[in-house]
Design a protein around this motif. Structure first.
Motif, short mmCIF file in Angstrom:
data_model
loop_
_atom_site.label_atom_id
_atom_site.label_comp_id
_atom_site.label_asym_id
_atom_site.label_seq_id
_atom_site.Cartn_x
_atom_site.Cartn_y
_atom_site.Cartn_z
N ASP A 101 22.70 6.24 -15.62
CA ASP A 101 23.88 5.54 -14.98
C ASP A 101 23.55 4.71 -13.79
OD1 ASP A 101 23.17 7.67 -13.49
OD2 ASP A 101 24.94 8.88 -13.90
N GLY A 102 22.01 5.02 -13.30
CA GLY A 102 21.59 4.03 -12.35
C GLY A 102 21.80 4.93 -10.98
N VAL A 103 22.16 6.08 -11.04
CA VAL A 103 22.36 6.80 -9.72
C VAL A 103 21.07 7.09 -8.93
CG1 VAL A 103 23.09 9.15 -8.71
CG2 VAL A 103 24.51 7.93 -10.30
N VAL A 104 20.86 7.03 -7.87
CA VAL A 104 19.76 7.23 -6.96
C VAL A 104 19.78 8.98 -6.65
CG1 VAL A 104 18.66 6.89 -4.86
CG2 VAL A 104 19.51 4.86 -6.00
N ILE A 105 18.75 9.48 -7.13
CA ILE A 105 18.69 10.86 -7.17
C ILE A 105 17.94 11.41 -5.67
CG2 ILE A 105 18.15 13.08 -8.03
CD1 ILE A 105 20.13 11.72 -9.62
N ARG A 106 16.82 10.74 -5.45
CA ARG A 106 15.92 11.02 -4.27
C ARG A 106 15.48 9.62 -3.76
NH1 ARG A 106 10.37 14.64 -4.76
NH2 ARG A 106 10.02 14.63 -2.61
N THR A 107 15.28 9.53 -2.46
CA THR A 107 14.53 8.51 -1.78
C THR A 107 13.42 9.01 -0.73
OG1 THR A 107 16.25 8.31 0.03
CG2 THR A 107 16.49 6.71 -1.89
N ARG A 108 12.60 8.28 -0.65
CA ARG A 108 11.34 8.60 0.26
C ARG A 108 11.16 7.06 0.93
NH1 ARG A 108 6.66 11.00 -2.01
NH2 ARG A 108 8.10 12.87 -2.08
N LEU A 109 11.05 7.04 2.32
CA LEU A 109 10.77 6.21 3.00
C LEU A 109 9.56 6.24 3.86
CD1 LEU A 109 11.39 3.42 4.31
CD2 LEU A 109 12.81 4.33 5.78
N ASP A 110 8.28 5.73 3.65
CA ASP A 110 7.07 5.75 4.55
C ASP A 110 6.85 4.63 5.14
OD1 ASP A 110 4.57 6.37 5.22
OD2 ASP A 110 3.91 6.91 3.03
N LEU A 111 6.85 5.01 6.74
CA LEU A 111 6.60 4.00 7.81
C LEU A 111 5.31 4.11 8.28
CD1 LEU A 111 10.17 3.87 9.07
CD2 LEU A 111 9.53 2.29 7.68
N ARG A 112 4.61 3.11 8.47
CA ARG A 112 3.26 3.25 8.93
C ARG A 112 2.93 2.15 10.28
NH1 ARG A 112 -0.65 6.26 5.41
NH2 ARG A 112 0.70 6.95 3.68
N GLY A 113 2.23 2.55 11.33
CA GLY A 113 2.05 1.44 12.41
C GLY A 113 3.04 1.32 13.23
N PHE A 114 4.24 2.15 13.22
CA PHE A 114 5.41 1.75 14.17
C PHE A 114 5.01 2.01 15.70
CE2 PHE A 114 5.86 5.87 12.42
CZ PHE A 114 6.26 6.66 13.64
N ASP A 115 4.10 2.59 15.89
CA ASP A 115 3.56 3.13 17.36
C ASP A 115 2.28 2.57 17.63
OD1 ASP A 115 3.93 4.17 19.74
OD2 ASP A 115 3.00 6.20 19.26
N ASP A 116 1.37 3.01 16.76
CA ASP A 116 0.06 2.56 16.81
C ASP A 116 -0.53 2.70 15.40
OD1 ASP A 116 -1.06 5.24 16.25
OD2 ASP A 116 -1.14 5.91 18.38
N ALA A 117 -1.80 2.16 15.44
CA ALA A 117 -2.30 2.05 13.98
C ALA A 117 -2.37 3.37 13.03
CB ALA A 117 -3.79 1.43 13.85
N GLY A 118 -2.36 4.49 13.69
CA GLY A 118 -2.36 5.70 13.07
C GLY A 118 -0.99 6.42 13.09
N SER A 119 -0.13 5.81 13.67
CA SER A 119 1.29 6.67 13.37
C SER A 119 2.00 6.24 12.09
CB SER A 119 2.29 5.92 14.26
OG SER A 119 2.54 4.54 14.19
N ARG A 120 2.76 7.57 11.81
CA ARG A 120 3.22 7.77 10.60
C ARG A 120 4.70 8.56 10.38
NH1 ARG A 120 1.33 10.32 4.79
NH2 ARG A 120 2.78 9.27 3.66
N ALA A 121 5.50 7.95 9.69
CA ALA A 121 6.87 8.88 9.47
C ALA A 121 7.44 8.69 8.06
CB ALA A 121 8.02 8.04 10.27
N VAL A 122 7.69 9.70 7.63
CA VAL A 122 8.16 9.97 6.17
C VAL A 122 9.46 10.52 6.28
CG1 VAL A 122 7.71 10.94 4.05
CG2 VAL A 122 5.80 10.03 5.38
N ILE A 123 10.43 9.90 5.70
CA ILE A 123 12.02 10.17 5.52
C ILE A 123 12.20 10.56 4.06
CG2 ILE A 123 14.29 9.88 6.04
CD1 ILE A 123 13.41 7.85 8.19
N ASP A 124 12.48 11.78 3.67
CA ASP A 124 12.73 12.31 2.37
C ASP A 124 14.07 12.59 2.11
OD1 ASP A 124 12.31 13.10 -0.52
OD2 ASP A 124 10.17 13.75 0.08
N VAL A 125 14.85 12.24 1.13
CA VAL A 125 16.48 12.53 0.94
C VAL A 125 16.52 12.85 -0.38
CG1 VAL A 125 18.83 11.99 1.48
CG2 VAL A 125 16.84 11.25 3.22
N VAL A 126 17.02 13.88 -0.72
CA VAL A 126 17.75 14.37 -2.10
C VAL A 126 19.23 14.35 -2.07
CG1 VAL A 126 17.65 16.11 -3.71
CG2 VAL A 126 15.56 15.83 -2.39
N TYR A 127 20.01 13.64 -3.09
CA TYR A 127 21.11 13.52 -3.17
C TYR A 127 21.92 14.51 -4.12
CZ TYR A 127 19.89 9.21 -0.54
OH TYR A 127 19.27 8.34 0.18
#
Length: 99
Positions: A61-87
């Motif tokens: 049905d196309g429903v999104v069950i989970r998402t993960r966003l991975d961001l790197r380098g937002f503060d300095d070259a070694g910075s990382r943030a991961v946002i994981d959401v289950v629906y």
């Protein structure tokens, strides 16, 4: 979910990477990576921060069950943030919501 809006899809490349069962739902696993500049997310100094991540979608049905966003380098070259959401389906509102 903003990334999946039709106006934003062309900013990304998508690659199907497998299948996974989440809370009893068979899903297709799709990795994504933002390719266009300027990016949707910028840091406090105005530097582009390319988005990448994974989406788990019910192929029936196309429903999104989970998402993960991975961001790197937002503060300095070694910075990382991961946002994981289950629906989950919320009967009170009749739609899938973050759980």
């Amino acid at each position: 979910m903003f990334f999946l809006h039709p106006e934003n899809l062309s900013r990304f490349t998508f690659r199907r990477t497998g299948r996974e069962r989440i809370d009893g739902v068979d899903t297709v696993v799709v990795d994504f990576r933002e390719e266009r500049i300027p990016t949707l997310i910028m840091n406090g100094a105005g530097k582009d921060v390319a988005s990448a991540g994974t989406i788990w979608v019910n192929p029936v049905d196309g429903v999104v069950i989970r998402t993960r966003l991975d961001l790197r380098g937002f503060d300095d070259a070694g910075s990382r943030a991961v946002i994981d959401v289950v629906y989950r389906k919320d009967a009170a509102v009749g739609m899938w919501v973050p759980s």
